[in-house]
Each structure stands twice: as C-alpha cells, then as structure tokens.
Design a protein around this motif. Structure first.
Motif, short mmCIF file in Angstrom:
data_model
loop_
_atom_site.label_atom_id
_atom_site.label_comp_id
_atom_site.label_asym_id
_atom_site.label_seq_id
_atom_site.Cartn_x
_atom_site.Cartn_y
_atom_site.Cartn_z
N LEU B 35 36.98 38.10 44.49
CA LEU B 35 35.66 37.56 44.17
C LEU B 35 34.64 37.87 45.26
O LEU B 35 33.48 38.10 44.99
CB LEU B 35 35.75 36.05 43.96
CG LEU B 35 36.39 35.61 42.65
CD1 LEU B 35 36.82 34.16 42.73
CD2 LEU B 35 35.42 35.82 41.49
N ASP B 37 32.27 36.71 48.53
CA ASP B 37 31.60 35.49 48.99
C ASP B 37 31.33 34.53 47.84
O ASP B 37 30.46 34.77 47.02
CB ASP B 37 30.27 35.84 49.66
CG ASP B 37 30.48 36.67 50.91
OD1 ASP B 37 31.27 36.25 51.77
OD2 ASP B 37 29.84 37.74 51.02
N VAL B 39 29.83 31.35 46.07
CA VAL B 39 28.61 30.58 46.34
C VAL B 39 28.35 29.47 45.32
O VAL B 39 27.42 28.68 45.47
CB VAL B 39 27.37 31.51 46.40
CG1 VAL B 39 27.42 32.39 47.64
CG2 VAL B 39 27.24 32.38 45.15
N GLU B 60 31.43 31.50 40.93
CA GLU B 60 30.52 32.64 41.09
C GLU B 60 30.50 33.10 42.54
O GLU B 60 30.39 32.30 43.46
CB GLU B 60 29.09 32.26 40.67
CG GLU B 60 28.96 31.94 39.20
CD GLU B 60 27.52 31.92 38.74
OE1 GLU B 60 26.76 32.84 39.09
OE2 GLU B 60 27.15 30.97 38.02
N SER B 61 30.61 34.41 42.70
CA SER B 61 30.37 34.98 44.01
C SER B 61 28.93 35.50 44.00
O SER B 61 28.23 35.36 43.01
CB SER B 61 31.35 36.11 44.29
OG SER B 61 31.13 37.17 43.39
N VAL B 62 28.49 36.10 45.12
CA VAL B 62 27.13 36.62 45.16
C VAL B 62 26.91 37.55 43.97
O VAL B 62 25.90 37.49 43.30
CB VAL B 62 26.86 37.37 46.48
CG1 VAL B 62 25.48 38.00 46.46
CG2 VAL B 62 26.99 36.42 47.66
N LYS B 63 27.93 38.37 43.69
CA LYS B 63 27.66 39.40 42.70
C LYS B 63 28.27 39.19 41.31
O LYS B 63 27.93 39.94 40.40
CB LYS B 63 28.07 40.77 43.25
CG LYS B 63 29.48 40.85 43.76
CD LYS B 63 29.78 42.26 44.29
CE LYS B 63 31.26 42.52 44.32
NZ LYS B 63 32.01 41.64 45.23
N ALA B 64 29.14 38.20 41.12
CA ALA B 64 29.78 38.10 39.81
C ALA B 64 30.11 36.68 39.39
O ALA B 64 30.24 35.78 40.22
CB ALA B 64 31.03 38.95 39.79
#
Lengths: 360, 129
Positions: B35, B37, B39, B60-64
């Motif tokens: 995953l 970072d 957040v 949720e990570s920064v991008k997904a």
C-alpha cells in the motif's frame, strides 16, 4: 512488451517499485511517496522522466509550422527559451499539453507526454505540408530527460555544470556540460511547484549524470511523488484535467491560448467557446470532512451529480484531502462548498485559492 | 518482512489472531508495504456484522484506495479508534498497535479457510511470481 528507459537498471539498483506507466516500466516510488515528496519540498529530488517524448523541428519554416500547430505564440520565444503550450483539435479539444524549446530560429524541440507520443507524432505528421523548408523528427528514443527539483536543486546543479545555472531565468535553458557530459540542455523548468532544472541528454550519458546528481545528495523520486507534487502546485495532467474532450478555457488554460495569433488549429472553436461563455470549469478544492477525493468521484450539489473529480490525493504538505475537478460555473467561486460522493458517502469540500502550495 | 507464526492469514493479506471466541483482525506486513504510506482508514461501527471474504472497511494510501476483507464472519466488538486517528501506525506496526477490529466469531468452522504462516508466505510468492 513495456519499454524501459536507459535508467531502468539504476532504478532496480535503488530498490524502486516498478509500475507500467504509458507503456514504460517506471519507478513509482523508492523510499515512499511521502518521504520523496517532502525531500523535493525541503531539499532536492531527482526524477527519471525519460519516458516523455521529444520531437525536433528544424528549418526556416519550422517556426511557422509550430505556430500553426500550437496554441501559444512561438514567435515570442528567443534562443534558449521554453514555452508551455497546447496542441488542440479543430473543435478545441486538447490533443496534448507540451513544452516548446527554441534553440535557434531554425531549431525547436517539442516535449510531449509519454502516453501521447504516438498520437502526437501522428498529429504532427498529418498536419505537415509538403514544404521542404522544414523537417520533423521523432527523437524520443534517443533522448533522456532528468528532472532535479527542490530548494537545493540549483545549488547542486551549479556544482555539476559549466553553465551559469543560478543566473538562468525561469523557462530559459542553457546548453553545456553536466557531470562532464557535454551538449546537455539544462532548462529551468519543472512539474513540482519547486525551483529546479530539467536536463535533456543522450541515452548513453544518462546513467553517469543520474549517478552524479544522486551523489550530490538528491533523493531519487518516483512518479507517485511527482503526481502529489504537481497536484499541490495545481499543474494539469493529461488524461485528468485535460483530454481530447476538454477545451483550454474550462481547463483554466486561457493564458496559454493566444487568440490574437494569426491562425492555429482549434482557434475558431476556442473563440466560439469564449463568446458563448463557459458552462463548467476546473476548480481546486480541499476536503472539510476527513476523506480523500479520487479521479472519477462525482461532485454533488443537493444530491445531484453536477461535476467530477479529475485528480485527487492526500496532500503530504497540507495533510488534508485535496482535488481538482470540473463544476458548473456557479459553483466555482472560492469559498463555495459542495459534496464529493466518496463510495456513496457524501463528504464536504470547499473551493480554495490556487495553487494549493506555492513556494516561498 | 515478518509473518508471526501464531497468526492465521487470508489471501487478501489480512491476519487473524484467535482468542477463544474473539478474533482480532489486521493487515499483514506485505499488505502495508504494498500500500505504501497509509493516510486514511474507514472501519465499521461496533455491533455491525461482517462476513468472511466480504469488504468491511477501506484503507487508503497516498496513491490508492483498497478494500479491507473480513477474515471471518462475526459481529464487531471493538474497533481500533486511535489507529483511525493515526493510520500511519499501520506502516510501522501492523501486528500490534495496528490491529483493525475485534469481532465475536460467528462460525468457528470458517477457521479452516485460513492459512498458516507457511502457506501464506507461499501464497505471496505465487502472487508475486
């Protein structure tokens, strides 16, 4: 088979996580998006963006041809200058957003998005005339592009180059050496909201330049952080804020389109959009509720979907969900609140002044 | 990467710790690393029913954005509130501080659908091959 840039082995050595991006195997992150993002904001980060495409335009009529193809005024460039511009369809939709670099009055390079290289190259060829007074060449496979970005970038580059990098103005470039490699184009441009340079070099020169810059202390930075950085700086990304169906005015790119220019593809249609007025436009918003907007989520006014999120992320600098999206013009004023449909939960967002992040 | 031997695992990269009729559920070291970072975290309310193999929350990570799948069916007894406030803890300690929910096990027979640490590691190898 996905393509690789000449720096692929360097990324593997650094333990990068590799993803397929626009048909290239690219590093999405090394140490982590957040850490890399902060390195660019506070120090310096190095990106391999060699997947981007480059077309060369040469000859006495190259300028006239480029001015016909692009929405900005290439005539305003002097030697060693770069310009953000657009290729538009005749209906005003955007083929791609590009940069045009002028080396001399008869030598230009256009930099295009990786995902659009083929489409753009077909577009350029399709509009080329039988004139022998200019030549076009797709040099994408011969050129590497590195971006060094961050408050320490200029200082770092100055130590590695024979050019006066610190005297280079924004959107200007010099041609000289980087880490002993000659004939590099060093441009004070970027896609992060920070100061920095982008370096064009030959494929064979790229690994040495890459290694030398990392040795000076820059952090390798992947496409994941590139996206969060550009979004905080409110820079458009093709396939998100702009595409074949969006016009430059609703995308907030009116400043790029020079309607007083003699003629260019799409001029009539964009003029008409201007006369009729916009129905929708891009705004930047931040979440007031704890939630992260993502591309494709509906923007809702009183339970009715009225717009759509084009880009969204958690902002590492602001520690809050941020996004860009199209809304009807009556919802575009700063301070306007609307809801984002996040997995069927309506979460409150507010239009804020752009960009989200501006360097001091 | 670390995969404690006293835990059971799912194909969707969740871990389960069984203590009598109570199961604690979290995500594995492999999941948090994939995953990146983290957040944001969305967990069910206490008292809600969860079903084995079905989504019960979102991480949720920064991008997904990724769904969280219930390792077992049951009723939510407790959620890790401090973790919702500081979801980045999942990247630092996914097995202790980073537990997600505790449930009252609905059907102990479902335990046989879970993997031990060896088969889970084999599963990861297969998935990444």
């Amino acid at each position: 088979m996905p393509k690789r840039t000449p720096l692929y082995e360097e990324h593997i050595k650094l333990g990068a996580k590799i993803v397929d991006f626009a048909g290239f195997e690219m590093p999405v992150q090394y140490a982590g998006v957040m850490e890399e993002h902060n390195a660019v904001r506070n120090h310096a980060g190095l990106f391999d963006v060699s997947h981007m495409g480059e077309f060369e335009f040469t000859g006495s009529e190259a300028l006239a041809f480029l001015n016909h193809l692009t929405a900005n005024d290439v005539g305003k460039l002097t030697d060693g200058m770069a310009q953000y511009s657009l290729l538009c369809h005749s209906n005003g939709g955007i083929v791609d957003d590009i940069l045009v670099y002028r080396k001399t009055a008869e030598h230009f390079v256009m930099v295009v998005n990786a995902a659009n290289i083929e489409k753009d190259w077909n577009w350029v060829q399709q509009h080329a005339t039988s004139s022998t007074q200019y030549a076009i060449r797709n040099i994408s496979d011969e050129i590497c592009l590195l971006a060094l970005q961050g408050p320490k970038a200029i200082e770092m580059m100055q130590r590695l180059s024979d050019q006066k990098i610190s005297e280079l103005k924004s959107f200007r470039f010099a041609i000289g050496s980087v880490a002993g490699q000659n004939d590099c184009w060093i441009a004070r441009t970027g896609y992060t909201g920070e100061d920095g340079v982008e370096i064009f070099c030959k494929n064979s020169q790229a690994p040495l330049i890459w290694q030398a810059i990392l040795k000076s202390g820059a952090k390798p930075t992947g496409l994941g952080a590139r996206d969060t950085l550009r979004l905080e700086a409110r820079l458009s990304l093709y396939g998100h804020e702009i595409n074949d169906e969006t016009n430059p005015l609703e995308a907030g790119l009116a400043w790029v389109v020079k309607l007083d220019k003699k003629d260019f593809i799409g001029k009539k249609a964009i003029q008409k959009v201007k006369e009729e007025g916009l129905k929708r436009q891009i705004v930047g918003f931040k979440m007031l509720d704890k939630a992260i907007p993502r591309q494709g989520y509906p923007i809702v006014e009183e339970k009715n979907p009225v717009g759509v999120v084009t880009s969204g992320t958690f902002s590492p600098t602001l520690s809050v969900g941020i996004g860009l999206g199209y809304v009807p013009t009556h919802l575009s004023a700063i301070g306007t609140k609307f809801k984002i449909d996040i997995r069927s939960n309506l979460k409150l967002g507010e239009v804020v002044a752009m960009p989200f992040y501006k360097r001091k | 990467m670390e995969f404690p031997e006293d835990l059971k695992y799912t194909k969707e990269h969740e871990w389960v710790k069984v203590n009598g009729e109570i199961a604690t559920i979290g995500i594995t070291d492999y999941a948090q690393e994939q995953l990146g970072d983290i957040v944001y975290l969305e967990l069910p309310a206490e008292g809600e029913a969860v079903e084995q193999g079905e989504p019960f929350g979102v991480v949720e990570s920064v991008k997904a954005v990724s769904d969280l799948y219930a390792a077992l069916s049951g009723t939510v007894l407790e959620i890790n509130d401090p973790l919702v406030e500081n979801p980045e803890t999942l990247n630092e300690d996914c097995y202790e501080e980073g537990w997600l929910i505790k449930i009252k096990i609905g059907d102990p027979k479902e335990l046989k659908n879970l993997m031990d640490c060896k088969s889970y590691q084999a599963h990861i190898k297969e998935e990444t091959a």
